[in-house]
Design a protein around this motif. Sequence first.
Motif, PDB file in Angstrom:
ATOM      1  N   GLY A 138       0.831  -1.199   0.000  1.00 42.72           N
ATOM      2  CA  GLY A 138       0.000   0.000   0.000  1.00 42.72           C
ATOM      3  C   GLY A 138       0.866   1.249   0.000  1.00 42.72           C
ATOM      4  O   GLY A 138       0.650   2.181  -0.799  1.00 42.72           O
ATOM      5  N   TYR A 139       1.865   1.284   0.872  1.00 41.92           N
ATOM      6  CA  TYR A 139       2.770   2.431   0.937  1.00 41.92           C
ATOM      7  C   TYR A 139       3.551   2.573  -0.373  1.00 41.92           C
ATOM      8  O   TYR A 139       3.676   3.688  -0.923  1.00 41.92           O
ATOM      9  N   CYS A 140       4.094   1.460  -0.866  1.00 41.17           N
ATOM     10  CA  CYS A 140       4.942   1.514  -2.065  1.00 41.17           C
ATOM     11  C   CYS A 140       4.144   1.922  -3.306  1.00 41.17           C
ATOM     12  O   CYS A 140       4.667   2.626  -4.184  1.00 41.17           O
ATOM     13  N   ALA A 141       2.894   1.495  -3.386  1.00 38.90           N
ATOM     14  CA  ALA A 141       2.059   1.881  -4.525  1.00 38.90           C
ATOM     15  C   ALA A 141       1.776   3.382  -4.500  1.00 38.90           C
ATOM     16  O   ALA A 141       1.780   4.050  -5.547  1.00 38.90           O
ATOM     17  N   ILE A 142       1.555   3.929  -3.311  1.00 39.20           N
ATOM     18  CA  ILE A 142       1.336   5.382  -3.178  1.00 39.20           C
ATOM     19  C   ILE A 142       2.628   6.140  -3.498  1.00 39.20           C
ATOM     20  O   ILE A 142       2.607   7.205  -4.126  1.00 39.20           O
ATOM     21  N   HIS A 143       3.758   5.580  -3.085  1.00 38.74           N
ATOM     22  CA  HIS A 143       5.060   6.174  -3.411  1.00 38.74           C
ATOM     23  C   HIS A 143       5.242   6.244  -4.931  1.00 38.74           C
ATOM     24  O   HIS A 143       5.687   7.270  -5.471  1.00 38.74           O
ATOM     25  N   LEU A 144       4.867   5.159  -5.614  1.00 40.31           N
ATOM     26  CA  LEU A 144       4.943   5.138  -7.073  1.00 40.31           C
ATOM     27  C   LEU A 144       4.005   6.179  -7.671  1.00 40.31           C
ATOM     28  O   LEU A 144       4.363   6.893  -8.614  1.00 40.31           O
ATOM     29  N   MET A 145       2.788   6.276  -7.134  1.00 38.55           N
ATOM     30  CA  MET A 145       1.815   7.263  -7.606  1.00 38.55           C
ATOM     31  C   MET A 145       2.398   8.681  -7.537  1.00 38.55           C
ATOM     32  O   MET A 145       2.236   9.480  -8.467  1.00 38.55           O
ATOM     33  N   ASN A 146       3.072   8.980  -6.438  1.00 38.17           N
ATOM     34  CA  ASN A 146       3.632  10.319  -6.245  1.00 38.17           C
ATOM     35  C   ASN A 146       4.794  10.624  -7.183  1.00 38.17           C
ATOM     36  O   ASN A 146       5.180  11.793  -7.336  1.00 38.17           O
ATOM     37  N   ARG A 147       5.334   9.587  -7.807  1.00 38.52           N
ATOM     38  CA  ARG A 147       6.489   9.775  -8.711  1.00 38.52           C
ATOM     39  C   ARG A 147       6.212   9.252 -10.106  1.00 38.52           C
ATOM     40  O   ARG A 147       7.130   8.954 -10.865  1.00 38.52           O
ATOM     41  N   ILE A 148       4.935   9.153 -10.433  1.00 42.30           N
ATOM     42  CA  ILE A 148       4.546   8.559 -11.712  1.00 42.30           C
ATOM     43  C   ILE A 148       4.999   9.393 -12.908  1.00 42.30           C
ATOM     44  O   ILE A 148       5.154   8.883 -14.023  1.00 42.30           O
ATOM     45  N   ASP A 149       5.226  10.679 -12.703  1.00 44.45           N
ATOM     46  CA  ASP A 149       5.626  11.541 -13.816  1.00 44.45           C
ATOM     47  C   ASP A 149       7.148  11.588 -14.019  1.00 44.45           C
ATOM     48  O   ASP A 149       7.624  12.244 -14.948  1.00 44.45           O
ATOM     49  N   ALA A 155      -5.685   3.133 -10.436  1.00 47.43           N
ATOM     50  CA  ALA A 155      -5.715   4.071  -9.305  1.00 47.43           C
ATOM     51  C   ALA A 155      -4.412   4.858  -9.217  1.00 47.43           C
ATOM     52  O   ALA A 155      -4.414   6.069  -8.934  1.00 47.43           O
ATOM     53  N   ILE A 156      -3.289   4.193  -9.482  1.00 47.26           N
ATOM     54  CA  ILE A 156      -1.988   4.870  -9.469  1.00 47.26           C
ATOM     55  C   ILE A 156      -1.957   5.944 -10.557  1.00 47.26           C
ATOM     56  O   ILE A 156      -1.532   7.081 -10.329  1.00 47.26           O
ATOM     57  N   GLU A 157      -2.421   5.585 -11.754  1.00 46.53           N
ATOM     58  CA  GLU A 157      -2.390   6.522 -12.882  1.00 46.53           C
ATOM     59  C   GLU A 157      -3.366   7.693 -12.675  1.00 46.53           C
ATOM     60  O   GLU A 157      -3.124   8.794 -13.172  1.00 46.53           O
ATOM     61  N   GLU A 158      -4.444   7.444 -11.937  1.00 42.27           N
ATOM     62  CA  GLU A 158      -5.406   8.510 -11.651  1.00 42.27           C
ATOM     63  C   GLU A 158      -4.945   9.424 -10.511  1.00 42.27           C
ATOM     64  O   GLU A 158      -5.575  10.444 -10.223  1.00 42.27           O
ATOM     65  N   LYS A 159      -3.869   9.012  -9.845  1.00 41.05           N
ATOM     66  CA  LYS A 159      -3.265   9.783  -8.751  1.00 41.05           C
ATOM     67  C   LYS A 159      -4.253  10.027  -7.598  1.00 41.05           C
ATOM     68  O   LYS A 159      -4.312  11.113  -7.030  1.00 41.05           O
ATOM     69  N   ASN A 160      -4.993   8.967  -7.281  1.00 43.74           N
ATOM     70  CA  ASN A 160      -5.946   9.039  -6.177  1.00 43.74           C
ATOM     71  C   ASN A 160      -5.420   8.158  -5.047  1.00 43.74           C
ATOM     72  O   ASN A 160      -5.524   6.931  -5.095  1.00 43.74           O
ATOM     73  N   GLU A 161      -4.847   8.809  -4.031  1.00 38.54           N
ATOM     74  CA  GLU A 161      -4.174   8.072  -2.956  1.00 38.54           C
ATOM     75  C   GLU A 161      -5.097   7.086  -2.255  1.00 38.54           C
ATOM     76  O   GLU A 161      -4.705   5.941  -2.001  1.00 38.54           O
ATOM     77  N   GLN A 162      -6.309   7.501  -1.931  1.00 41.19           N
ATOM     78  CA  GLN A 162      -7.239   6.618  -1.230  1.00 41.19           C
ATOM     79  C   GLN A 162      -7.618   5.427  -2.103  1.00 41.19           C
ATOM     80  O   GLN A 162      -7.694   4.288  -1.630  1.00 41.19           O
ATOM     81  N   SER A 163      -7.824   5.687  -3.392  1.00 41.37           N
ATOM     82  CA  SER A 163      -8.174   4.608  -4.312  1.00 41.37           C
ATOM     83  C   SER A 163      -7.033   3.616  -4.477  1.00 41.37           C
ATOM     84  O   SER A 163      -7.258   2.410  -4.604  1.00 41.37           O
ATOM     85  N   VAL A 164      -5.797   4.117  -4.465  1.00 38.75           N
ATOM     86  CA  VAL A 164      -4.625   3.241  -4.565  1.00 38.75           C
ATOM     87  C   VAL A 164      -4.591   2.292  -3.375  1.00 38.75           C
ATOM     88  O   VAL A 164      -4.480   1.064  -3.535  1.00 38.75           O
ATOM     89  N   TYR A 165      -4.701   2.861  -2.172  1.00 41.62           N
ATOM     90  CA  TYR A 165      -4.643   2.019  -0.973  1.00 41.62           C
ATOM     91  C   TYR A 165      -5.813   1.051  -0.930  1.00 41.62           C
ATOM     92  O   TYR A 165      -5.638  -0.126  -0.589  1.00 41.62           O
TER      93      TYR A 165
END
Length: 231
Positions: A92-103, A193-203
């Motif tokens: 969960g943490y790592c997926a959000i970390h990826l979301m924050n650096r997707i660009d 969810a990662i690509e949509e940059k929605n933290e709650q949806s990712v988790y």
Amino acid sequence: MRVPFSHELLQEKAYRYLVEQINQKRFESGKVYSERQISAEIGISRTPFKDALTRLSQDKYIDIVPSKGFCLHEINQDDIREIYQIRTAIEGYCAIHLMNRIDTEEGKACIQKMHKSLEEQDKMITGEDENLQSFLLKEDEFHLSIVEFSGNETFISLFSSYRHRIHMLAAESLITSGRMAETVKEHKRIVSAIEEKNEQSVYDAVRKHMRSGRDINLKMFHAREKRESTV
């Protein structure tokens, strides 16, 4: 002059040998194996061999039987819950970390790798080449991509120590009818969810994926217990 193997190298050799033998189904469930016999078989003295067994016990490959040897570890319901709790926290943490650096370039490369994995998973459930072992490798690759992207060595090390148990539980749950296809859907929800940059949806996507696997494994565990109690 020949340099003798260090204790650490011998321990690692024993550990890797036993992991390979366990993965190849050399050892039988419920059978106790002699420490002396197996250490002699691979030509390693008992002290580094004992240390390798301790490490294998910590990683839940085996259980040490005092004064007798060792046996394969049988995953119980506490193991199942613990594994999925730890995976939810780490992934969960790592997926959000990826979301924050997707660009970033690294983030884009990771997402691209995950999409490639998903394409191959799709082919396995819609084509003629459906194969459990191949699918397990792709699923492992998918989840490892998320964890390794974090660059957090503690997370990566902890995840790696659980990979044997993760693999065993995944193999068991994926034989359930329809689970392979549902797994791909859950993987796609995580990526979306990662690509949509929605933290709650990712988790939430990661947590739902883990809960699905956990519930299947617990159901199978209780069914197996029930069968064994009637024998």
